[in-house]
Design an enzyme around this catalytic site. Sequence first.
Site, PDB file in Angstrom:
ATOM      1  NE  ARG A  69      -2.389  -1.143   3.624  1.00 48.52           N
ATOM      2  CZ  ARG A  69      -1.919  -0.306   4.541  1.00 48.52           C
ATOM      3  NH1 ARG A  69      -1.976   1.003   4.337  1.00 48.52           N
ATOM      4  NH2 ARG A  69      -1.387  -0.735   5.655  1.00 48.52           N
ATOM      5  CE1 TYR A 197       0.473  -6.054  -1.927  1.00 46.46           C
ATOM      6  CE2 TYR A 197      -0.640  -4.055  -1.204  1.00 46.46           C
ATOM      7  CZ  TYR A 197      -0.163  -5.325  -0.943  1.00 46.46           C
ATOM      8  OH  TYR A 197      -0.332  -5.870   0.302  1.00 46.46           O
ATOM      9  N   GLY A 198      -2.516  -5.538  -4.496  1.00 49.61           N
ATOM     10  CA  GLY A 198      -3.829  -5.793  -3.905  1.00 49.61           C
ATOM     11  C   GLY A 198      -4.413  -4.668  -3.068  1.00 49.61           C
ATOM     12  CE  LYS A 206      -6.226  -3.243   4.664  1.00 45.63           C
ATOM     13  NZ  LYS A 206      -6.518  -3.638   6.043  1.00 45.63           N
ATOM     14  CG  HIS A 226      -7.480  -2.298  10.251  1.00 44.44           C
ATOM     15  ND1 HIS A 226      -6.185  -1.858  10.363  1.00 44.44           N
ATOM     16  CD2 HIS A 226      -7.414  -3.368   9.434  1.00 44.44           C
ATOM     17  CE1 HIS A 226      -5.382  -2.620   9.656  1.00 44.44           C
ATOM     18  NE2 HIS A 226      -6.104  -3.550   9.089  1.00 44.44           N
ATOM     19  CB  SER A 248      -0.196  -3.697   9.027  1.00 46.49           C
ATOM     20  OG  SER A 248      -1.319  -3.048   8.493  1.00 46.49           O
ATOM     21  CB  ALA A 249       3.355  -6.314  10.826  1.00 49.02           C
ATOM     22  CB  CYS A 250       0.214  -6.261  15.598  1.00 43.08           C
ATOM     23  SG  CYS A 250       1.349  -4.870  15.688  1.00 43.08           S
ATOM     24  CE  LYS A 252      -6.827  -6.692  11.636  1.00 43.26           C
ATOM     25  NZ  LYS A 252      -5.804  -5.966  10.886  1.00 43.26           N
ATOM     26  CB  THR A 253      -4.224 -13.391   9.799  1.00 42.74           C
ATOM     27  OG1 THR A 253      -4.509 -12.231   9.012  1.00 42.74           O
ATOM     28  CG2 THR A 253      -4.766 -14.617   9.073  1.00 42.74           C
ATOM     29  CG  ASP A 277      -7.860  -6.579   7.134  1.00 44.26           C
ATOM     30  OD1 ASP A 277      -7.005  -6.223   7.972  1.00 44.26           O
ATOM     31  OD2 ASP A 277      -8.024  -5.995   6.046  1.00 44.26           O
ATOM     32  NE  ARG A 377      -0.186  -8.494   2.194  1.00 39.80           N
ATOM     33  CZ  ARG A 377      -0.883  -7.867   3.133  1.00 39.80           C
ATOM     34  NH1 ARG A 377      -2.038  -8.337   3.544  1.00 39.80           N
ATOM     35  NH2 ARG A 377      -0.411  -6.768   3.677  1.00 39.80           N
ATOM     36  CG  ASP A 503       0.183 -20.474  25.230  1.00 39.88           C
ATOM     37  OD1 ASP A 503      -0.577 -21.325  25.734  1.00 39.88           O
ATOM     38  OD2 ASP A 503       1.308 -20.755  24.764  1.00 39.88           O
TER      39      ASP A 503
HETATM   40  C1  OXD Z   1      -3.120  -4.183   5.848  1.00 41.56           C
HETATM   41  C2  OXD Z   1      -3.731  -5.351   5.202  1.00 41.56           C
HETATM   42  O1  OXD Z   1      -2.196  -3.588   5.267  1.00 41.56           O
HETATM   43  O2  OXD Z   1      -4.662  -5.930   5.812  1.00 41.56           O
HETATM   44  O3  OXD Z   1      -3.556  -3.805   6.946  1.00 41.56           O
HETATM   45  O4  OXD Z   1      -3.341  -5.703   4.083  1.00 41.56           O
HETATM   46 MN    MN Z   2      -5.414  -4.854   7.456  1.00 38.31          MN
END
Ligand code: OXD
Ligand code: MN
Length: 593
Positions: A69, A197-198, A206, A226, A248-250, A252-253, A277, A377, A503
């Site tokens: 993004r 890019y997606g 988004k 989000h 992002s990068a914490c 979520k998925t 997301d 991705r 955990d």
């Molecule tokens: C993000 C995503 O960038 O979900 O938050 O792709």
């Molecule tokens: Mn996201």
Amino acid sequence: MTSNKYILNWIDEMAAMCGPDKIVWIDGSDAQRDALREEACSTGEMIKLNQDLLPGCYLHKTAVNDVARVEGRTFICTKTKEDAGNINNWMEPSECYSKLSKLYKNSMKGRTMYVIPYSMGIVGSDFAKYGIELTDSIYVVLNMLIMTRVGNDVLDAIGDSADYIKGLHSKADLDEANRYIVHFPEDNTIWSVNSGYGGNVLLGKKCFALRIASFLGRKEGWMAEHMLILGVEYPNGDIKYVTAAFPSACGKTNLAMLIPPVSYREKGYKVWTVGDDIAWLRIGKDGRLWAMNPENGFFGVAPGTNEKSNPNALATTREGAIFTNVCHNLENNTVWWEGLDKNPPHNAENWRGEIWDYTKYDKADKVGTSGAHPNSRFTAKATNCPCLSKEFNNPAGVPVSAIVFGGRRAKTAPLVYQSTSWQNGTFVGSIMASETTAAASGAVGVVRRDPMAMRPFVGYNMGDYWAHWLNMGRLIPHAPKIFHVNWFRTDDEGNFIWPGFGDNLRVLEWILARCDGKVGADITPIGYVPKAEDINIEGLDITVDTIKELLSVDKEAWLADVKNIREFYALVGDRVPDTLYDELDALEARLSD
Ligand code: OXD
Ligand code: MN
């Protein structure tokens, strides 16, 4: 198709500008999808992977300069700059339309313009919102077929109405210097140009489901956030739902698809995924807040996904998936990424499409030396997910017991704390932040404030967004309780103290017990913190003292944070609600006591 004159006139106008050779309507059928897959493979846009090992799976590589993004080139074009606010980039709408029209002019010459009617949410349901995306990219069409609900039934649901989101995407020349992702929330319009890019081009995600939807939510009395949505099933069969917003990068998925620890599994606990997301939140007839996932698939980060970290996500990608910018394993025509397993392919192409030598991999230069791009991705159907909630297709969504905010903080934030009210919880969301770690960037402790994990996704002024949160709290008769978690506290050597992953259910258990009034807590200057013995450590290699350490509140560190929050509020500007300044002053006073 449709006889809707708003849609037909708009498509005529966009086609006149972009000049495609032909226009193809996407009907959502398997036959049309299969033909498009074939066409994309024949031109090299997609690579058909080993159909025995990965049936229905394809690989795509975006341009090397187009892999993420682009926040710096993302604009909110409201009539006044104040309505977009200081956190968003802003352009005056007519100036933006005219500037981008020049970039779109004949950009689709020699190409096809695809018309994708799609729904965010279950087609025909009260919660659904509709969009039409015009694009010159088959990759976009195939991704939208996974990520959203596409087809003629969407056109039927729109009927004669002008109420749909108009999205225009052209790859144009993929020119980085002229790449724009722009939103006209007052016109229900999104324009994206010069990217493939997606996150920049799947306009339902988004752009619509967060930026435009957050704007609509404020107007219409609901919220677009989000957030992941998950259900915790107890041994007695009760299921309680939680939404969680992390930058992002914490993870979520990973949290959304969590596998309970063995001792919990043995007792009969299960976790169900509703979304990973985005959550659209509305007040239900019963006075509770209900969350639905407007998407139909997952657009997940591949690196780090493996049998241990997230077996459910991995299983989700084994059929009908599109992989983007991962490493192409030429030994068996499959895919690979860093963190998938310890066996990098010896004969492979990296995300740039070059022959890749895995022995040259250097953690300090991931982008330069990795097989898969760090932001590579998978796009995968939600229905492939082994732990998909049975409420996934419930148009009303699920009732929310708890809202959880979180960030990556090496020192400041405790493992978990509870806000003292909705207003205080809104404040907790507004001060959310994540720190860069040494592993990620070399500079430890650089704080980026990311309120409600929405910094890049609020479609209007952040101060007004916070006011909307406060207002919703006044309107929801039985509001969820609001919490904050931090899985990322480190010891003096920089090692994570909390084991994380499955955990984390131990923390969710405490959160849900608080919602039910079943467990006590200690009050601290920042809110309610668990009594250390109330976090279940059965089966963990951790002592109650370690939990105490994870839950401690360092007043000095928090006071330093207050300073940083004041600077951030000043940046957000004069629409920050007074109530949040009151909360900040009160926090500072409690910390100074
Ligand atoms: C993000 C995503 O960038 O979900 O938050 O792709
Ligand atoms: Mn996201």
